[in-house]
Write an enzyme that holds these catalytic residues in place. Structure first.
Site, PDB file in Angstrom:
ATOM      1  N   ASP A 146       1.145  -5.291   0.339  1.00  0.00           N
ATOM      2  CA  ASP A 146       2.254  -4.555  -0.279  1.00  0.00           C
ATOM      3  C   ASP A 146       3.534  -5.367  -0.100  1.00  0.00           C
ATOM      4  O   ASP A 146       4.057  -5.493   1.005  1.00  0.00           O
ATOM      5  CB  ASP A 146       2.368  -3.185   0.401  1.00  0.00           C
ATOM      6  CG  ASP A 146       3.483  -2.314  -0.162  1.00  0.00           C
ATOM      7  OD1 ASP A 146       4.364  -2.840  -0.860  1.00  0.00           O
ATOM      8  OD2 ASP A 146       3.483  -1.104   0.127  1.00  0.00           O
ATOM      9  N   MET A 147       4.048  -5.910  -1.215  1.00  0.00           N
ATOM     10  CA  MET A 147       5.246  -6.750  -1.182  1.00  0.00           C
ATOM     11  C   MET A 147       6.380  -6.067  -1.944  1.00  0.00           C
ATOM     12  O   MET A 147       6.323  -5.917  -3.169  1.00  0.00           O
ATOM     13  CB  MET A 147       4.951  -8.118  -1.806  1.00  0.00           C
ATOM     14  CG  MET A 147       3.900  -8.934  -1.077  1.00  0.00           C
ATOM     15  SD  MET A 147       4.343  -9.377   0.630  1.00  0.00           S
ATOM     16  CE  MET A 147       5.783 -10.408   0.386  1.00  0.00           C
ATOM     17  N   GLU A 148       7.401  -5.654  -1.203  1.00  0.00           N
ATOM     18  CA  GLU A 148       8.585  -5.043  -1.809  1.00  0.00           C
ATOM     19  C   GLU A 148       9.750  -5.175  -0.844  1.00  0.00           C
ATOM     20  O   GLU A 148       9.563  -5.336   0.360  1.00  0.00           O
ATOM     21  CB  GLU A 148       8.321  -3.571  -2.152  1.00  0.00           C
ATOM     22  CG  GLU A 148       7.781  -2.731  -0.995  1.00  0.00           C
ATOM     23  CD  GLU A 148       7.348  -1.341  -1.429  1.00  0.00           C
ATOM     24  OE1 GLU A 148       8.187  -0.626  -2.013  1.00  0.00           O
ATOM     25  OE2 GLU A 148       6.180  -0.971  -1.185  1.00  0.00           O
ATOM     26  N   TRP A 149      10.956  -5.133  -1.371  1.00  0.00           N
ATOM     27  CA  TRP A 149      12.127  -5.144  -0.503  1.00  0.00           C
ATOM     28  C   TRP A 149      12.223  -3.808   0.223  1.00  0.00           C
ATOM     29  O   TRP A 149      11.833  -2.774  -0.324  1.00  0.00           O
ATOM     30  CB  TRP A 149      13.401  -5.372  -1.305  1.00  0.00           C
ATOM     31  CG  TRP A 149      13.494  -6.670  -2.047  1.00  0.00           C
ATOM     32  CD1 TRP A 149      13.756  -6.829  -3.376  1.00  0.00           C
ATOM     33  CD2 TRP A 149      13.358  -7.994  -1.512  1.00  0.00           C
ATOM     34  NE1 TRP A 149      13.784  -8.166  -3.702  1.00  0.00           N
ATOM     35  CE2 TRP A 149      13.542  -8.901  -2.579  1.00  0.00           C
ATOM     36  CE3 TRP A 149      13.086  -8.505  -0.235  1.00  0.00           C
ATOM     37  CZ2 TRP A 149      13.474 -10.284  -2.416  1.00  0.00           C
ATOM     38  CZ3 TRP A 149      13.014  -9.884  -0.067  1.00  0.00           C
ATOM     39  CH2 TRP A 149      13.207 -10.759  -1.137  1.00  0.00           C
ATOM     40  N   TYR A 187       0.272  -5.587  -4.312  1.00  0.00           N
ATOM     41  CA  TYR A 187       1.095  -4.485  -4.822  1.00  0.00           C
ATOM     42  C   TYR A 187       2.545  -4.940  -4.835  1.00  0.00           C
ATOM     43  O   TYR A 187       3.021  -5.564  -3.875  1.00  0.00           O
ATOM     44  CB  TYR A 187       0.972  -3.256  -3.923  1.00  0.00           C
ATOM     45  CG  TYR A 187       1.985  -2.163  -4.252  1.00  0.00           C
ATOM     46  CD1 TYR A 187       1.686  -1.174  -5.183  1.00  0.00           C
ATOM     47  CD2 TYR A 187       3.241  -2.137  -3.643  1.00  0.00           C
ATOM     48  CE1 TYR A 187       2.615  -0.177  -5.496  1.00  0.00           C
ATOM     49  CE2 TYR A 187       4.173  -1.149  -3.947  1.00  0.00           C
ATOM     50  CZ  TYR A 187       3.850  -0.176  -4.878  1.00  0.00           C
ATOM     51  OH  TYR A 187       4.776   0.795  -5.191  1.00  0.00           O
TER      52      TYR A 187
END
Length: 263
Positions: A146-149, A187
């Site tokens: 899961d890659m998100e800021w 993601y």
């Protein structure tokens, strides 16, 4: 003589039947997930095209914020897969992972474990933490990164440049793929995808978040395997708001994908 022969034949046929043959199906048989469901939503988007309910296979994702889920009820309503949060960073383990992981399997729902990336811990450390906490299970779907800021993080405000982000992703993904023998899923959200040039980061299946438009409108022609289309869905068996996702393909394609990725 013919009447007598017919009587004998009927008697023999009757003897071949048992109580089980004549009884109705057991009410304890597992329910079958409904295909192409249309879930309610507490804050629905007005889809002008590419509506999510035009897809055949729907699923959800859960973490510690979804407690005491009735997985058989969710499955009966049309939930066909689940992404379960396992770890975050290099030292955080989701308190409900073990419960969700075991109960989704018991309910017969395909599931995958996911890791939420933390930019203040080395990628290799995070990969080892995920491996330490998520058992090998050939029946599970591939693991997810899961890659998100995360601007709300109280401990890490770091936002590396795009080249560094892609390098760290590669490190994590390669370690995890080698351990589980399955190519991980990525993601991500629209802003993170754009900020880090992920349109050029190919070779992995993508699970894309897009709650205000079809992924084609938000990510262009970038291929995707899963689409998260709402965070305010209503799913029987899950209390409160639920994330809902679709698989990008027909039911036949889904079954083929499962056979290829859960063995």
């Amino acid at each position: 003589m013919r009447r007598f022969a017919a009587f004998i034949l009927l008697t023999l046929l009757g003897a071949c039947s048992t109580v089980d043959d004549l009884a109705p199906p057991s009410s304890g048989a597992p329910s079958v997930a409904v295909r192409a469901p249309r879930f309610d939503d507490s804050d629905p988007h007005e889809w002008d095209s590419g509506a999510p309910w035009s897809y055949a296979v729907h699923g959800t994702d859960v973490s510690k914020y979804q407690t005491s889920v009735d997985w058989p009820a969710a499955r009966a309503s049309g939930i066909s897969f689940v992404f379960v949060k396992a770890t975050e960073g290099g030292d955080r383990f989701d308190a409900y992972f073990n419960e969700h992981w075991s109960r989704t399997k018991a309910a017969g729902i395909p599931r995958a474990a996911y890791h939420f990336y933390y930019f203040c811990t080395p990628a290799a450390t995070q990969a080892r933490w995920f491996i330490q906490n998520v058992p090998r299970d050939r029946s599970a779907m591939p693991p997810v990164l899961d890659m998100e800021w995360n601007p709300q993080s109280p401990t890490c405000k770091l936002r590396p440049n795009a080249a560094t982000v892609r390098s760290e992703m590669s490190t994590f993904l390669e370690i995890v793929e080698k351990h589980y023998g399955k190519k991980p899923i990525i993601y991500t959200s629209i802003d993170f995808f754009d900020d880090n040039g992920l349109s050029a980061f190919r070779g992995y299946p993508y699970w894309l978040r897009s709650v205000a438009g079809h992924p084609r409108k938000r990510y262009g022609s970038h291929p995707f395997t899963f689409w998260q289309y709402t965070g305010t869905g209503i799913v029987p068996g899950i209390s409160g708001k639920a994330d809902i996702n679709v698989f990008n393909g027909s039911e036949a394609t889904w079954n083929k994908w499962l056979r290829q990725n859960t063995r």
